[in-house]
Design an enzyme around this catalytic site. Structure first.
Site, mmCIF file in Angstrom:
data_model
loop_
_atom_site.group_PDB
_atom_site.id
_atom_site.type_symbol
_atom_site.label_atom_id
_atom_site.label_comp_id
_atom_site.label_asym_id
_atom_site.label_seq_id
_atom_site.Cartn_x
_atom_site.Cartn_y
_atom_site.Cartn_z
ATOM 1 N N HIS A 180 0.833 -1.208 0.000
ATOM 2 C CA HIS A 180 0.000 0.000 0.000
ATOM 3 C C HIS A 180 0.866 1.255 0.000
ATOM 4 C CE1 HIS A 180 0.378 0.963 4.394
ATOM 5 N NE2 HIS A 180 0.413 -0.352 4.547
ATOM 6 N N ASP B 23 6.163 0.973 6.322
ATOM 7 C CA ASP B 23 4.725 0.729 6.254
ATOM 8 C C ASP B 23 4.061 1.807 5.389
ATOM 9 O OD1 ASP B 23 2.237 -0.338 6.831
ATOM 10 O OD2 ASP B 23 2.079 0.600 8.799
ATOM 11 N N GLU C 212 -4.956 1.659 2.679
ATOM 12 C CA GLU C 212 -4.937 0.468 3.534
ATOM 13 C C GLU C 212 -5.066 0.851 4.998
ATOM 14 O OE1 GLU C 212 -3.090 -2.552 6.207
ATOM 15 O OE2 GLU C 212 -2.439 -0.498 5.815
ATOM 16 N N GLU C 213 -4.458 1.960 5.382
ATOM 17 C CA GLU C 213 -4.325 2.250 6.814
ATOM 18 C C GLU C 213 -5.650 2.528 7.501
ATOM 19 O OE1 GLU C 213 -1.945 1.569 8.485
ATOM 20 O OE2 GLU C 213 -0.066 1.889 7.436
ATOM 21 N N ASP D 231 3.955 -6.203 3.344
ATOM 22 C CA ASP D 231 3.489 -5.144 4.241
ATOM 23 C C ASP D 231 3.923 -5.440 5.674
ATOM 24 O OD1 ASP D 231 2.276 -2.885 5.246
ATOM 25 O OD2 ASP D 231 0.250 -3.732 5.257
ATOM 26 N N HIS E 126 3.775 2.864 12.727
ATOM 27 C CA HIS E 126 2.814 3.943 12.957
ATOM 28 C C HIS E 126 3.369 5.053 13.853
ATOM 29 C CE1 HIS E 126 -0.951 1.253 11.996
ATOM 30 N NE2 HIS E 126 -0.052 1.290 11.001
#
Length: 460
Positions: A277, A289, A323-324, A353, A423
């Site tokens: 993504h 990510d 995606e997130e 991922d 994140h």
């Protein structure tokens, strides 16, 4: 523009699948692909430009949250660069995505002493009232403890101080913490960041609300400060905190999936799809990510083309959007291939991922026969120690087509550091090793190429 970095090689591609029955099992031998596999691996390991490209991208565009200009500008750049390359098809597919904006935010400890606490609002959270809110804090260690302490939670800020066990287990407090705290009458909820290691780095991520439950602000603080507030509560001290969040949810915005292909020489309608993504959270550079996974797939596709390796089937790279905090890109892709009737022609879906750290192999979900074939292909990755093929694998973005019957697999890497940075503002290019990234490209290139070229289609 990427120049052709390697001489075009011409292979006389033989029928390379041999099958030997052993009792009730079937053994597959893909050793005749060893020359092509070694060529792909060697080319990937010699290519310094790939990591430079990823670095430029990370430094130039930074984080790429759905709805943001940085995401759309980054997609523009990718498409323009792909169109300059010798790929057979480059296109985008429109997707409407959620548009959540963080805004200014802060968490300040008022009692027993004044202290600013690093924090990150969780994706989808509502704002606090104008001027913020101030309340006492109740620290709990589980949903069960919150229920048993519900009479004490009313009117307070609930903090879930839950140590990291596994991501799947601990992330439930991020996803559903606001719902359970609101049911107990809390005015806001906080979580101990979902990760095993911290240097005062809060972790963001998406969260949920429930229609029949009041919405309350929901944010993450650091592991260190969650533990500190726990100790204060255990000493009998009153904990009071001021929380201010100016998050907004705007109307859905336009975004795009990016799609690039090399066409199959004999069965172009059959497709091996791979990717990651392209969106990220709005902190750091979103390199682990998942720009790294997306770009590794892109570079793997480009290697095949530049080396003159045209498989029987089409190899497609998709950089999925959103995606997130929504999976809109993944569901839009599934809907599009259902609509055009090509979903049954998807032979295999591969996702990266989990960071582009040292690759170990792939996790595979599919039939026993397909698993045996993939395991045999995996043996070609022994030169980079990425030949471990395990049962069970996939990814969030290929999940929708896997649920329609497409076999799926995820790149397995050394994940020991992944959740340190996941994140957070620390997900930046310096956390990656160029040599490990090259190996990820090699692993994806070999797996996708051989499955796309072998005479017998991967069975479902």
């Amino acid at each position: 523009m990427l120049n052709l970095r390697f001489p075009i090689l011409c292979f006389a591609l033989p029928f390379l699948l041999s099958v030997t029955a052993r009792g009730q099992s079937t053994s597959y031998d893909f050793s005749e692909y060893r020359e092509e596999a070694e060529t792909l691996i060697d080319a990937a390991l010699q290519d310094d430009e790939a990591f430079q490209t990823l670095t430029y991208f990370a430094d130039t565009f930074g984080h790429r949250l759905s709805g943001s200009q940085s995401l759309e500008h980054s997609i523009d750049w990718i498409v323009e660069r792909m169109q300059e390359q010798p790929l057979d098809r480059v296109t985008t597919h429109p997707v409407m995505v959620p548009h959540w904006v963080r805004g200014e935010e802060s968490a300040t400890l008022i009692r027993p002493r004044r202290m600013d606490l690093p924090m990150l609002g969780l994706g989808g959270s509502i704002s606090t009232p104008d001027g913020g809110l101030q309340a006492e804090v109740l620290v709990v260690n589980s949903f069960e403890e919150l229920k048993s302490q519900a009479d004490r939670a009313r009117g307070k800020i609930v903090l879930y101080n839950v140590p990291f066990v596994t991501y799947g287990e601990t992330v439930q407090y991020r996803m559903n913490g606001a719902i359970e705290a609101a049911k107990a009458g809390a005015v806001a909820s906080l979580i101990r960041s979902v990760g095993p290691y911290s240097m005062k780095t809060p972790h963001t991520g998406t969260s949920n609300y429930q229609e029949d439950t009041p919405k309350i602000p929901h944010a993450a603080i650091t592991t260190e400060h969650a533990a500190m507030l726990q100790r204060m509560q255990e000493r009998g001290e009153t904990i009071r905190l001021h929380l201010e969040m100016n998050a907004r949810t705007l109307p859905d915005a336009r975004s795009r999936n990016v799609i690039a292909e090399i066409k199959g020489s004999e069965k172009p309608g059959e497709i091996v799809v791979m990717g990651g993504h392209i969106d990220s959270w709005d902190v750091g550079q979103g390199v682990m990510d998942d720009a790294g996974g997306s770009f590794a797939a892109w570079e793997a596709l480009l290697l095949m083309k530049e080396l003159g390796l045209q498989p029987r089937r089409t190899v497609r790279v998709v950089m999925w959007t959103n995606e997130e905090n929504g999976l809109r890109g993944a569901t839009a892709y599934r809907d599009s291939v259902q609509a055009d009737g090509s979903i049954d022609d998807h032979v295999l879906a591969i996702e990266s991922d989990a960071g582009v750290f040292d690759p170990q192999g792939f996790g595979f979900s599919g039939s026993d026969e397909a698993y045996a074939m993939i395991s045999a292909v995996g043996e070609l990755l022994q030169p980079i120690d990425a030949d471990n093929i395990s049962r069970g694998g996939g990814g969030a973005d290929i999940g929708p087509i896997m649920r329609e019957g497409v076999p799926g697999m995820g790149l397995l890497v050394d994940s020991s550091r992944y959740f340190w940075y996941h994140h957070t503002a620390a997900d930046t290019i310096d956390k990656l090793d160029p040599e490990e990234y090259k190996k990820c490209i090699a692993a994806m290139a070999v797996m996708a190429y051989v499955v796309a070229d072998m005479p017998e289609r991967l069975p479902r």
